[in-house]
Design an enzyme around this catalytic site. Structure first.
Site, PDB file in Angstrom:
ATOM      1  N   LYS A  27       0.828  -1.210   0.000  1.00 11.25           N
ATOM      2  CA  LYS A  27       0.000   0.000   0.000  1.00 11.25           C
ATOM      3  C   LYS A  27       0.862   1.260   0.000  1.00 11.25           C
ATOM      4  O   LYS A  27       0.615   2.194  -0.785  1.00 11.25           O
ATOM      5  CB  LYS A  27      -0.927   0.003   1.215  1.00 11.25           C
ATOM      6  N   ASP A  42      -6.705   1.226   0.899  1.00 12.31           N
ATOM      7  CA  ASP A  42      -6.781   1.279   2.351  1.00 12.31           C
ATOM      8  C   ASP A  42      -8.191   0.891   2.779  1.00 12.31           C
ATOM      9  O   ASP A  42      -8.996   0.430   1.975  1.00 12.31           O
ATOM     10  CB  ASP A  42      -6.400   2.668   2.860  1.00 12.31           C
TER      11      ASP A  42
END
Length: 229
Positions: A125, A143
């Site tokens: 991420k 997320d």
């Protein structure tokens, strides 16, 4: 209940409206270089952007290069970031990452996934955020907000973040892909929130496939100027 995937027409309309709402979306993390962004995103894990900005607004004027932060040492860095959750492990990771950047990358943030993910504290991420925001690559950092928006609306239904990431990259039209991460995260953060989504205020509720949206005030018909619905 499984939400039906959006059609191509719905997806096109969805992003046209989000673009109209926020023509120039940006991250809410404060940064002025790829390195500052890397540090800020690393610190933001399980923390709010606001808490990170409060810390980095004091840190970056003093130390905003790998050499300067490395010179602070773990204990010195902790003094600046101790208001952020998990600051002990984050300080250690940032210092280790600075050492690698200095020794292996001439103090420059690498612009490829493999080298980024080899840095301590940098997962997929974080790498995606840096690649997209700092280097303009078509990546998607999923997320909790984007995972929720993808599954709830039918934009990208998936059982885990990787499934959602791959589907988003597949279905989002090229004209929207570079800014789509920021549109989705901001929409999830301020409108399509977890417990009480603001469907009554949502500008894209008419193309959202969530069956429960009417219980939260979504209108059954919305006419949007200059956009075909």
């Amino acid at each position: 209940m499984t939400v039906k995937n959006m059609t191509k027409k719905q997806i096109q309309t969805f992003f046209e409206i989000l673009r109209e709402q926020r023509p120039h979306p940006e991250t809410e993390l404060n940064y002025s270089s790829p390195f500052e962004l890397l540090v800020a995103v690393t610190l933001s894990a399980q923390a709010t952007d606001l808490s990170v900005n409060k810390a980095t607004d004091k840190l970056f004027p003093i130390a905003n290069t790998p050499e300067k932060i490395y010179a602070l040492g773990v204990d010195g860095l902790k003094e600046y970031i101790k208001t952020i959750g998990l600051y002990n492990s984050k300080a250690e990771n940032v210092i280790k990452a600075c050492k690698i950047l200095i020794e292996k990358h001439q103090s420059q943030v690498p612009n490829n996934r493999a080298d980024l993910e080899a840095l301590p504290g940098v997962g997929r991420k974080t790498a995606n955020v840096v690649l997209n925001t700092a280097f303009g690559q078509a990546t998607m950092a999923v997320d909790t907000h984007i995972f929720r928006v993808g599954n709830r609306t039918g934009l990208a239904v998936g059982k885990n973040v990787l499934e959602v990431e791959h589907r988003l990259i597949k279905v989002i039209p090229k004209e929207f892909i570079l800014d789509s991460h920021h549109w989705l995260i901001l929409h999830g953060r301020y409108c399509c929130i977890a417990r009480k989504p603001k469907c009554a205020e949502c500008v894209v509720s008419h193309v959202c496939n969530w069956p429960d949206k009417y219980e939260f005030g979504a209108h059954r018909q919305i006419k949007t100027k200059n956009i075909e619905v």
